[in-house]
Scaffold this motif. Structure first.
Motif, short mmCIF file in Angstrom:
data_model
loop_
_atom_site.label_atom_id
_atom_site.label_comp_id
_atom_site.label_asym_id
_atom_site.label_seq_id
_atom_site.Cartn_x
_atom_site.Cartn_y
_atom_site.Cartn_z
N TRP A 135 0.83 -1.20 0.00
CA TRP A 135 0.00 0.00 0.00
C TRP A 135 0.87 1.26 0.00
O TRP A 135 0.53 2.27 -0.61
CB TRP A 135 -0.93 -0.03 1.21
CG TRP A 135 -2.01 1.02 1.18
CD1 TRP A 135 -2.28 1.91 0.19
CD2 TRP A 135 -2.97 1.28 2.21
NE1 TRP A 135 -3.35 2.71 0.52
CE2 TRP A 135 -3.79 2.35 1.76
CE3 TRP A 135 -3.22 0.72 3.46
CZ2 TRP A 135 -4.84 2.86 2.53
CZ3 TRP A 135 -4.26 1.22 4.22
CH2 TRP A 135 -5.06 2.28 3.77
N ALA A 136 2.01 1.19 0.67
CA ALA A 136 2.90 2.35 0.73
C ALA A 136 3.33 2.82 -0.66
O ALA A 136 3.55 4.01 -0.89
CB ALA A 136 4.13 2.03 1.57
N THR A 141 -1.77 7.36 -5.10
CA THR A 141 -2.46 7.20 -6.39
C THR A 141 -3.86 6.61 -6.25
O THR A 141 -4.64 6.68 -7.21
CB THR A 141 -1.64 6.30 -7.33
OG1 THR A 141 -1.50 5.00 -6.74
CG2 THR A 141 -0.27 6.91 -7.58
N ILE A 142 -4.19 5.99 -5.12
CA ILE A 142 -5.51 5.38 -5.02
C ILE A 142 -6.48 6.38 -4.38
O ILE A 142 -6.10 7.19 -3.54
CB ILE A 142 -5.48 4.07 -4.21
CG1 ILE A 142 -5.04 4.32 -2.76
CG2 ILE A 142 -4.57 3.07 -4.87
CD1 ILE A 142 -5.11 3.07 -1.91
N THR A 146 -11.31 4.20 -1.84
CA THR A 146 -10.65 2.89 -1.78
C THR A 146 -9.91 2.72 -0.46
O THR A 146 -9.90 1.62 0.13
CB THR A 146 -9.68 2.73 -2.96
OG1 THR A 146 -10.40 2.87 -4.18
CG2 THR A 146 -8.99 1.38 -2.93
N LYS A 147 -9.31 3.79 0.01
CA LYS A 147 -8.63 3.72 1.31
C LYS A 147 -9.63 3.40 2.42
O LYS A 147 -9.33 2.63 3.35
CB LYS A 147 -7.92 5.04 1.59
CG LYS A 147 -6.77 5.34 0.64
CD LYS A 147 -6.18 6.72 0.86
CE LYS A 147 -5.08 7.01 -0.16
NZ LYS A 147 -4.51 8.36 -0.04
N THR A 412 -6.51 -2.80 -8.45
CA THR A 412 -7.74 -2.01 -8.24
C THR A 412 -7.90 -1.55 -6.80
O THR A 412 -8.94 -0.99 -6.44
CB THR A 412 -8.96 -2.84 -8.65
OG1 THR A 412 -9.00 -4.06 -7.88
CG2 THR A 412 -8.91 -3.18 -10.13
N GLY A 413 -6.90 -1.81 -5.97
CA GLY A 413 -6.95 -1.34 -4.59
C GLY A 413 -7.60 -2.30 -3.62
O GLY A 413 -7.89 -1.91 -2.48
#
Length: 550
Positions: A135-136, A141-142, A146-147, A412-413
Motif C-alpha cells: 500500500w505504501a 495514487t488510489i 478505496t482507502k 484495483t486497490g
C-alpha cells in the motif's frame, strides 16, 4: 515445561549484534547458500519441476527469496537465530490462527523448519507468494474511497480478534512443538484453534534487549507482570551499556598548563545540570524537539517493533520495520541495494561475536534512561494496581507492525494480503484496542489546497503538500475506523476510549521508548508534570507526541 538442551544452550552462530542509534541490530556473519535453500524448499513443498531462486530482499531478521518454477512461486524466509526455535514456531502458529479465525488474507505456510538441521543451516519458512503491491507504494495514487474500503477490512479483522480473545500475555505455538518440516506432519487436536494456550513471549522488546539473557519471558498472567518484566529488562540492558561506556568516559584526561590531570565524568563535571529532570553535561544543549541540540526533530514510538514507514507518523513501534516492508511478497526498488549489501556483508563479520557499536553511546542518555525506568517503577502501582490473586487477563492477537508496507493491494486497490507476522503476540486489551499502526499520525482537520503550495519548474507540487494531505486523510480514516468499530464491536471502542486504557498506553509507550535519545525529554517532562499535578491532570504522552508539545 523443562527446557531442552538446545534451549538451555541455543546456537547463535552466524549472527552478530551491532548497536546503532536505534538499538541493537542483528547482522549476518554467514551467508545462506542459495542452492541449499532452493533444493531444501523444493523437497519440502514437493516441487518436481526445474526451479530458479532469486534473492528478493532483506528484513531486520530475515532474508527472503523467491523460488519459481514454470507453474508456481514460493517465498522462502530464512531467519537469523534471534530467538531460536520459538520465533519460527510462533510465526507459523499465528498465521494458521489468523487464517482459521478471521477473514483476513494471509500467506499459507507450505513448510518450515524450526531448527538448523537442514543444509540451509538456519531456520526457515516456505509460504505461498501473495499477489499485490505494498500500500505504501500506491498510497498517493488510489482514491480516498478505496482507502476507506481497506480500513473497513482491517476494522473487521480487529472485530474478529476481539471476539476470539485468549488468556494471558505471550505467543501461541503449534499444537506439537516439534520442529516439523511439512504441514502434513501436524497432528489434529480437535481443540478450537482460537482457544490455543498462550505460552512464552516472542517479542522484539525481549529479543533486542534480552538476547542471551536469562530473563522471564512469560507467559504473563497480567499486564502488570508484562510491563514489570520489560522494565527490569530495560534496566539490566541500560546498566550493562553504561558500564561499557563509563570506563572510557572516566579515563578521559586532560593536561592543564601545570601538567595536572583532570578526570572528566559525564555526571559530575561542573556545568552540568538538569532540565525537567534531564541529566545534562556541560556541552549538551537541550532542544525542545529532540532533547539534544542538532538531533533529529522527532522519533515517535509505540508498543512492540519500530515503525519507520513514515518518520512523521505519530506513534509507531519500537524495533523491526526496516527494508522488509517492501519485501514480503514483492520485488522492490531495494533489490539492487540489497544485492549490494549481500556482497559486502563479509565486511561486517569483523564485528565482535556478541555486540559491537556503530557509534559511541552517550552516557548521559543512558543515565536519563535509568532515571526514567526508576520513575516508571515508582508509578507502576498508579497505572497497574497490584492484584493479590491475579487470574490470567484476556488478550488479543495484535499485529503491532501493521503498517502500509505490510498491506498488499491489487491493481484495483483490493486488499490481497497482510504479511510479516513474526513476533506477533497476544497482548493486553488496552494495547490491542488501539488504532492500527498504519492509521496513527498527527491530527489535521484542514484539507490542504494543492494549488497554493509551491511547484517546481516541472510543475510538481512540493512534498509538504503530500505530507499535509496524508495527515488530513489519516485523520478522516481514523474517524471512519472508529465508526466501523462502533458498528461492529462497541466493546472494543469502550476499551479504546477509556481513560484507564489511554493512561496505560502512555505508560507502555514510555517503557518502550525509555532509552530512545529522541524521547527522553518528552518522557521526563510527562513524568515531572504528573508528579507535580497528578496522573489525571496532565496531557498524555501520546497526545503530546501527536501534537508535538511538551
Amino acid at each position: 515445561m523443562e527446557p531442552t538442551e538446545d534451549e538451555r544452550s541455543p546456537d547463535f552462530s552466524g549472527m552478530s549484534w551491532v548497536r546503532n542509534m536505534w538499538g541493537l541490530e542483528p547482522r549476518w556473519t554467514i551467508i545462506p547458500d542459495e542452492t541449499a535453500i532452493m533444493e531444501t524448499v523444493k523437497s519440502a513443498v514437493g516441487l518436481t519441476e526445474p526451479c530458479k531462486i532469486e534473492f528478493l530482499a532483506q528484513g531486520a531478521f530475515n532474508k527472503l527469496y523467491t523460488i519459481a518454477s514454470s507453474e508456481t512461486e514460493v517465498i522462502a524466509r530464512v531467519t537469523l537465530p534471534i530467538d531460536p526455535k520459538w520465533k519460527t514456531l510462533s510465526e507459523v502458529a499465528t498465521l494458521d490462527w489468523v487464517r482459521e479465525n478471521t477473514s483476513l488474507p494471509v500467506p499459507r505456510v507450505l513448510a518450515y523448519r524450526a531448527d538448523r538441521s537442514t543444509p540451509i543451516g538456519f531456520e526457515w519458512i516456505a509460504m505461498e507468494k501473495m499477489p499485490g503491491k505494498p500500500w505504501a507504494d500506491v498510497w498517493q495514487t488510489i482514491p480516498f474511497s478505496t482507502k476507506k474500503e481497506i480500513v473497513a477490512r482491517i476494522a473487521l479483522f480487529c472485530s474478529e480478534t476481539f471476539e476470539k480473545q485468549l488468556c494471558g500475555i505471550g505467543n501461541i505455538f503449534p499444537a506439537s512443538e516439534g520442529d516439523v518440516s511439512t504441514r502434513a506432519d501436524q497432528p489434529e487436536t480437535g481443540t478450537p484453534l482460537h482457544a490455543v494456550p498462550v505460552q512464552r513471549i516472542v517479542n522484539t522488546a525481549f529479543i533486542t534487549n534480552g538476547f542471551q539473557r536469562n530473563v522471564p519471558r512469560g507467559p504473563f498472567s497480567t499486564a502488570r507482570e508484562w510491563i514489570q518484566a520489560r522494565l527490569d529488562l530495560a534496566e539490566l540492558d541500560c546498566r550493562k551499556r553504561l558500564s561499557l561506556v563509563q570506563p572510557c568516559q572516566n579515563s578521559t584526561t586532560t593536561q592543564d598548563q601545570t601538567g595536572d590531570a583532570t578526570e572528566t565524568n559525564a555526571t559530575e563535571t561542573s556545568g552540568g545540570g538538569q532540565h525537567d529532570g534531564l541529566v545534562t553535561g556541560p556541552d549538551v544543549a537541550v532542544s525542545e524537539t529532540s532533547g539534544v541540540e542538532g538531533g533529529p526533530e522527532r522519533r515517535d514510538e509505540g508498543s512492540g517493533k519500530a515503525n519507520q514507514e513514515e518518520n512523521d507518523i505519530g506513534a509507531g513501534t519500537k524495533e523491526k520495520d526496516v527494508d522488509e516492508k517492501d519485501v514480503e511478497q514483492n520485488d522492490g526498488d531495494e533489490k539492487e541495494e540489497d544485492e549490494k549489501d549481500k556482497n559486502t556483508e563479509d565486511d561486517d563479520n569483523e564485528d565482535d561475536d556478541n555486540e559491537d557499536s556503530d557509534e559511541a553511546e552517550d552516557p548521559e542518555d543512558l543515565e536519563n534512561a535509568l532515571l526514567i525506568i526508576s520513575k516508571l517503577n515508582n508509578h507502576l502501582n498508579n497505572f497497574f494496581p497490584p492484584n493479590p490473586n491475579p487470574a490470567p487477563e484476556p488478550s488479543i492477537i495484535f499485529h503491532d507492525d501493521l503498517n502500509r508496507h505490510n498491506l498488499l493491494l491489487s491493481s484495483t486497490g483490493v486488499l490481497t494480503a497482510v504479511v510479516d507476522w513474526e513476533c506477533v503476540s497476544a497482548l493486553p486489551l488496552f494495547t490491542a484496542c488501539q488504532y492500527p499502526p498504519f492509521l496513527q499520525g498527527k491530527p489535521n482537520e484542514i484539507e490542504p489546497i494543492k494549488h497554493i503550495y509551491q511547484h517546481d519548474e516541472h510543475g510538481q507540487v512540493d512534498e509538504i503538500y503530500w505530507e499535509h494531505l496524508e495527515y488530513f486523510e489519516l485523520t478522516q480514516l481514523r474517524r471512519f475506523f472508529l465508526d466501523e468499530m462502533r458498528r461492529l464491536q462497541p466493546g472494543w471502542v469502550e476499551i479504546f476510549e477509556s481513560r484507564t486504557s489511554q493512561r496505560q498506553r502512555d505508560f507502555e509507550l514510555a517503557v518502550a521508548a525509555c532509552d530512545d535519545p529522541f524521547m527522553l525529554r518528552r518522557i521526563l517532562k510527562w513524568l515531572a508534570d504528573m508528579e507535580e499535578s497528578g496522573v489525571e491532570n496532565v496531557p498524555g504522552l501520546e497526545e503530546r507526541i501527536d501534537n508535538e508539545t511538551l
